[in-house]
Design a protein around this motif. Structure first.
Motif, mmCIF file in Angstrom:
data_model
loop_
_atom_site.group_PDB
_atom_site.id
_atom_site.type_symbol
_atom_site.label_atom_id
_atom_site.label_comp_id
_atom_site.label_asym_id
_atom_site.label_seq_id
_atom_site.Cartn_x
_atom_site.Cartn_y
_atom_site.Cartn_z
ATOM 1 N N GLY A 171 0.803 -1.267 -0.057
ATOM 2 C CA GLY A 171 -0.091 0.156 -0.059
ATOM 3 C C GLY A 171 0.801 1.310 0.070
ATOM 4 O O GLY A 171 0.390 2.389 -0.065
ATOM 5 N N PHE A 175 -0.715 5.235 -0.708
ATOM 6 C CA PHE A 175 -0.643 6.344 0.204
ATOM 7 C C PHE A 175 -0.021 7.675 -0.570
ATOM 8 O O PHE A 175 -0.597 8.781 -0.276
ATOM 9 C CB PHE A 175 0.109 6.209 1.565
ATOM 10 N N THR B 224 -15.619 3.137 2.373
ATOM 11 C CA THR B 224 -13.959 3.296 2.317
ATOM 12 C C THR B 224 -13.524 4.601 3.011
ATOM 13 O O THR B 224 -14.079 5.649 2.856
ATOM 14 C CB THR B 224 -13.823 3.539 0.711
ATOM 15 N N GLU B 226 -10.094 6.614 4.023
ATOM 16 C CA GLU B 226 -8.753 6.867 3.832
ATOM 17 C C GLU B 226 -8.219 8.233 4.619
ATOM 18 O O GLU B 226 -8.706 8.964 4.387
ATOM 19 C CB GLU B 226 -8.577 6.920 2.329
ATOM 20 N N THR B 245 -11.503 -4.859 5.269
ATOM 21 C CA THR B 245 -10.310 -4.639 5.312
ATOM 22 C C THR B 245 -9.368 -3.432 5.692
ATOM 23 O O THR B 245 -9.828 -2.280 5.433
ATOM 24 C CB THR B 245 -10.029 -4.739 3.750
ATOM 25 N N THR B 246 -8.489 -3.603 6.465
ATOM 26 C CA THR B 246 -7.632 -2.519 7.096
ATOM 27 C C THR B 246 -6.070 -2.827 7.094
ATOM 28 O O THR B 246 -5.765 -3.790 7.235
ATOM 29 C CB THR B 246 -8.047 -2.228 8.347
ATOM 30 N N ASP B 247 -5.466 -1.603 6.900
ATOM 31 C CA ASP B 247 -3.782 -1.715 7.113
ATOM 32 C C ASP B 247 -3.442 -0.896 8.287
ATOM 33 O O ASP B 247 -2.170 -0.693 8.343
ATOM 34 C CB ASP B 247 -3.266 -1.405 6.025
ATOM 35 N N PRO B 269 -2.495 -5.330 4.428
ATOM 36 C CA PRO B 269 -3.823 -5.220 4.654
ATOM 37 C C PRO B 269 -4.440 -6.580 5.445
ATOM 38 O O PRO B 269 -4.025 -7.621 4.985
ATOM 39 C CB PRO B 269 -4.553 -4.895 3.326
ATOM 40 N N VAL B 287 -13.631 -0.793 4.061
ATOM 41 C CA VAL B 287 -12.253 -0.654 3.966
ATOM 42 C C VAL B 287 -11.767 0.805 4.866
ATOM 43 O O VAL B 287 -12.078 1.706 4.529
ATOM 44 C CB VAL B 287 -11.600 -0.499 2.387
ATOM 45 N N ARG B 289 -8.161 2.570 5.292
ATOM 46 C CA ARG B 289 -6.626 2.745 4.931
ATOM 47 C C ARG B 289 -6.278 3.934 5.659
ATOM 48 O O ARG B 289 -6.538 5.102 5.627
ATOM 49 C CB ARG B 289 -6.554 2.972 3.520
ATOM 50 N N SER B 290 -5.121 3.593 6.480
ATOM 51 C CA SER B 290 -4.413 4.957 7.176
ATOM 52 C C SER B 290 -3.024 4.784 7.426
ATOM 53 O O SER B 290 -2.510 3.749 7.519
ATOM 54 C CB SER B 290 -5.069 4.992 8.754
#
Lengths: 199, 300
Positions: A171, A175, B224, B226, B245-247, B269, B287, B289-290
């Motif tokens: 990812g 980003f 989603t 982000e 789903t996450t990272d 993820p 989802v 994402r961070s």
């Protein structure tokens, strides 16, 4: 047929020839398999016409001279093999070999960071436009825009640094892209605000 | 007797004195009242760079503007049955030249408002609504077909269920209470707070702003979130089935998920299910994402 040879002038032969169909579709379409093989070998995209007719085109093409010689599927296959051979030779003779357009990937930099050239170009253009309009903005508005841009730029730099340190990071590229998208969207909005103030 | 006469004289003079004061205030702030016919599906464009604009949808085929405009500012307006354009001229270069406009428009009309240091409020609109200001507060109440709202520094408050919602701020906080089939909420450093539901397709983006989603989700919802550095909190009605789903470092109902295998590196993820009875059951998709924020999931 019959148990003896007929002459060319024999009306029965002519009738039989007239009754033959104009088109004979192949028992199975060979072209998808041939195309898959071509693409698997990464040969440059073939022109679709007129050098390499597709099987349906070959089948639909009017037969000249002798009316029936070979099954059309075989003709198409032979044409494809010929084109494949020609293309392969051409491929090997080319130097250097640029990648096909569909296979184009961002050019890796020395630090492993992929380029985001189109984002950078768009951001530069929008920043230039905003700078030209900035003096028409009130100081308070300008301060708001600058502060937000700094926040985005810091995030972008962090994401780029992380990607450079670990190009295989899951990812990581996303980003950087997200930060670029935010920056460009924000620059568009800022320009819209500045343009409105001009009016 | 003399005292009585003095009181009478004062009583006679005082209203005149007060009246002249009020008159001078009115002179400084010109009162306006204008009206135009407008078809129910017509469009209205409003400009006011300083002050406030309040737009109210009503069941009449006309536009009526009332309000006050600072001295030296020029109110303008005109148009036909298909569209009306109105606003205050000169306010862009006069920060002190505030105008206060109340505009009534056909509820189904398409409405477009732009301001700078301008508070904007709308209510009762069901057409297409597009609002933008820089440092003003923005409040949109109601459920237009499509709502696009944007402020840079001001706060943004949406109360309603537009079919589609586009809401953006730079540093201002953004809050939404309602439902939508399709929503996009974006902020740079402002927080995003969604107390809505049920949500269909929704995308929330920030750079540093925190995100809170406390909402019901449709069974086919696609949410989603982000963010670069903001924390994310997702609060769902108890039992809401979802595939996540996450990272980001994630906590579910107070329990942190297992740490990634390679410490010091970004986690790949991870996927987990919430309240799913079987793998084939329909469930919302979430989802998160961070880059360096954390994610928290919990039941309401």
């Amino acid at each position: 047929m019959t148990d003896h040879l007929m002459s060319d002038d024999d009306p029965r032969l002519r009738d039989a020839i007239e009754r033959l169909p104009d088109e004979i579709p192949p028992g199975r379409d060979l072209w998808p398999g041939i195309r898959a093989q071509l693409e698997a070998e990464r040969v440059v995209a073939l022109p679709t016409a007129p050098t390499a007719p597709t099987a349906p085109e070959a089948a639909a093409a009017p037969q000249r001279g002798r009316r029936v010689s070979l099954p059309v599927g075989w003709v198409a296959a032979a044409a494809a093999v010929l084109v494949l051979a020609t293309a392969t030779v051409t491929w090997r003779l080319r130097d250097p070999a640029p990648p096909p357009v569909a296979q184009e990937r961002p050019e890796p930099l020395s630090d492993g960071l992929v380029t985001f050239a189109s984002y950078e170009r768009s951001a530069a253009e929008l920043t230039l436009l905003l700078e030209q309009r900035a003096e028409r903005l009130e100081p308070a508005t300008r301060a708001v825009l600058e502060r937000s841009l700094r926040t985005i730029d810091e995030a972008l730099q962090e994401a780029r640094d992380a990607l450079a340190r670990d190009p295989a990071s899951p990812g990581g590229r996303a980003f950087v892209e997200a930060a670029w998208r935010q920056k460009i969207d924000f620059l568009r909005r800022a320009n819209a605000v500045a343009a409105l103030r001009e009016g | 007797m003399r005292r009585i006469l003095r009181r009478l004289a004062l009583a006679a003079v005082l209203p005149a004195l007060l009246g002249s004061g009020a008159a001078s205030t009115l002179d400084a702030q010109q009162r306006i009242e204008r009206r135009w016919p407008l078809a129910a599906d017509g469009a209205v464009k409003i400009f006011n760079f300083v002050g406030s604009v309040r737009v109210i949808g009503w069941d009449h085929d006309s536009v009526v503007v009332t309000g006050t405009v600072a001295e030296g500012m020029q109110f303008f307006g005109g148009g036909g049955r298909s569209g009306v354009k109105l606003g205050v001229e000169g306010s862009a270069s006069r920060p002190d030249g505030a105008a206060v406009l109340v505009v009534r428009v056909p509820a189904t009309a398409d409405v477009w408002v732009r301001g700078a240091a301008t508070d904007i409020e709308t209510e009762g609109l069901i057409g297409t609504v597009d609002l933008g200001t820089v440092s003003g507060r923005l409040v949109a109440v109601g459920s237009p077909r499509a709502l696009s709202v944007e402020t840079m520094d001001g706060t943004l408050d949406v109360r309603g269920s537009p079919e589609t919602l586009r809401a953006k701020t730079a540093s201002g906080a953004l809050r939404w209470e309602g439902a939508a089939s399709d929503a996009l909420l974006v902020s740079v450093s402002g927080s995003l707070r969604v107390n809505a539901g049920p949500l269909g397709r929704a995308r929330l983006e920030t750079i540093s702003g925190s995100v809170l989603v406390d909402a019901a989700l449709r069974p086919d919802a696609d949410l989603t979130i982000e963010t670069h550095s903001g924390n994310v909190e997702v609060v769902l009605p108890k039992g809401t089935p979802a595939r996540v789903t996450t990272d980001a470092p994630t906590t579910v109902n107070g329990s942190p998920l297992a740490a990634p295998a390679d410490a010091g590196k970004r986690a790949a993820p991870r996927q987990f299910d919430l309240n799913l009875k079987s793998s084939k059951a329909s469930a919302a998709t979430i989802v998160v994402r961070s880059f360096k924020g954390a994610a928290f999931f919990r039941d309401r």
